[in-house]
Write an enzyme that holds these catalytic residues in place. Sequence first.
Site, short mmCIF file in Angstrom:
data_model
loop_
_atom_site.label_atom_id
_atom_site.label_comp_id
_atom_site.label_asym_id
_atom_site.label_seq_id
_atom_site.Cartn_x
_atom_site.Cartn_y
_atom_site.Cartn_z
N GLY A 1 -7.80 23.12 14.32
CA GLY A 1 -6.88 22.64 13.26
C GLY A 1 -6.91 21.12 13.17
O GLY A 1 -6.85 20.43 14.19
N HIS B 1 -13.89 14.17 14.39
CA HIS B 1 -14.27 15.15 13.35
C HIS B 1 -13.66 14.65 12.04
O HIS B 1 -12.62 15.12 11.58
CB HIS B 1 -13.75 16.55 13.70
CG HIS B 1 -13.89 17.49 12.53
ND1 HIS B 1 -15.10 17.91 12.05
CD2 HIS B 1 -12.96 18.06 11.72
CE1 HIS B 1 -14.92 18.69 11.01
NE2 HIS B 1 -13.62 18.79 10.78
N ASP C 1 -20.02 20.26 12.87
CA ASP C 1 -20.77 19.06 12.48
C ASP C 1 -22.16 19.10 13.14
O ASP C 1 -23.17 18.76 12.52
CB ASP C 1 -20.01 17.81 12.93
CG ASP C 1 -18.57 17.83 12.44
OD1 ASP C 1 -18.36 17.76 11.23
OD2 ASP C 1 -17.66 17.99 13.27
N ARG D 1 -24.31 21.60 11.36
CA ARG D 1 -24.71 21.06 10.05
C ARG D 1 -25.87 20.08 10.24
O ARG D 1 -26.85 20.10 9.47
CB ARG D 1 -23.53 20.33 9.41
CG ARG D 1 -22.44 21.27 8.90
CD ARG D 1 -21.16 20.51 8.59
NE ARG D 1 -20.17 21.35 7.92
CZ ARG D 1 -18.89 21.04 7.80
NH1 ARG D 1 -18.40 19.92 8.30
NH2 ARG D 1 -18.06 21.86 7.17
N ALA E 1 -3.52 32.75 12.74
CA ALA E 1 -4.28 34.01 12.78
C ALA E 1 -4.36 34.71 11.43
O ALA E 1 -5.20 35.58 11.23
CB ALA E 1 -3.68 34.94 13.83
#
Length: 327
Positions: free
Chosen positions: A130, A187, A159, A162, A12
């Site tokens: 993450g 990813h 992705d 994009r 955070a």
Amino acid sequence: MQQPLNVAITGAAGQISYALLFRLIAGELAGNQQSLSLRLLEVPEALPMLEGVVMELADCAAPLLRDVVVTADPEVAFRDADLVFLLGARPRGPGMERRDLLQGNAEIFSRQGRALNEVARRSVKVLVVGNPANTNALIALRNAPELSPRNFSAMTRLDHNRALSLLAAQCGCEVGEVKRIAIWGNHSTSQFPDLSHATVSGRSALALVGDDWFRGSFIPTVQQRGASVIQVRGKSSAASAANAALGQMRSWIGATPGGDWVSMAVLSDGSYGIAEGIVYSFPVTTAGGDFQIARDLPIGDFARERMQASAAELLEERAMVEHLFPV
Ligand code: NAX
């Protein structure tokens, strides 16, 4: 005003969180009638800095923000959580091998998976951002046997966005005219951004842009976009990542528009010949708080090869950490 939604965010004090939090309290997740209770998790060293972020949250005087809990204990952060953004992860350090990175993160995501299993709402939606996001999501869900694996997804929406943006720029059209882009796989640079099913104002995207541009330019540009941002900005994607996290969660709790889908990494059920038991990005439709993998898409040889290559990478990642899964 409805009961507050309990939203937990890990990492955070990091840069994605800083771009996400202020959009959450502005009502961009669940609308401007839905109050939020934020539970912010950090490592102990980062808690003082996180207090500064909490000061800024207070300074927004946001009517939707009911309360904020700051903690280094996952069981406190995830208690009765409705929605969870797992942003915090161990970054790759100098000289660190992929195996070390996976194992370092396996410890974090095993612990967080166990805590979610114990204290989160049974309907919780957990979005893992993450990195390595797909395998971190797998570790978390394997450590949460009392939750359905469908409560977990990893983020490939950045992705996807994009790819959308790049195709729209190439065609000189609005992003809203593009439908049915798909990100398959991990990813990572093995992902397969796929235009085989995409349309631009109802016309085949591939027919418009041609195979050479698709294979020689589009695919590598999407695969390497994260590295390109780091090269130019000097830091990894943050605002666009927060935007994608918000988008993926909003799709998950909402519904995809008819005739379109989004990309989301979820536990493979064997669809399209992808090995079961890895967290793999598929095109999915969403409705009523649930997702369905898009069915019966025709897959050509080129696509199949790319899709399997990314699955192979995820199987390798799983092999490096599966000794840490509970039996
Ligand atoms: P930052 O380094 O700015 O922040 C990460 C924060 O996580 C740090 O404050 C750190 O103290 C905290 N953290 C580490 N371990 C923790 C733990 N066990 N519990 C709670 N907090 C912990 O990174 P940021 O730019 O915010 O990126 C966060 C993650 O997103 C990184 O792993 C990054 O690689 C990943 N990304 C994933 C993307 C995706 O599309 N899936 C795209 C963007 C981003 O690269």
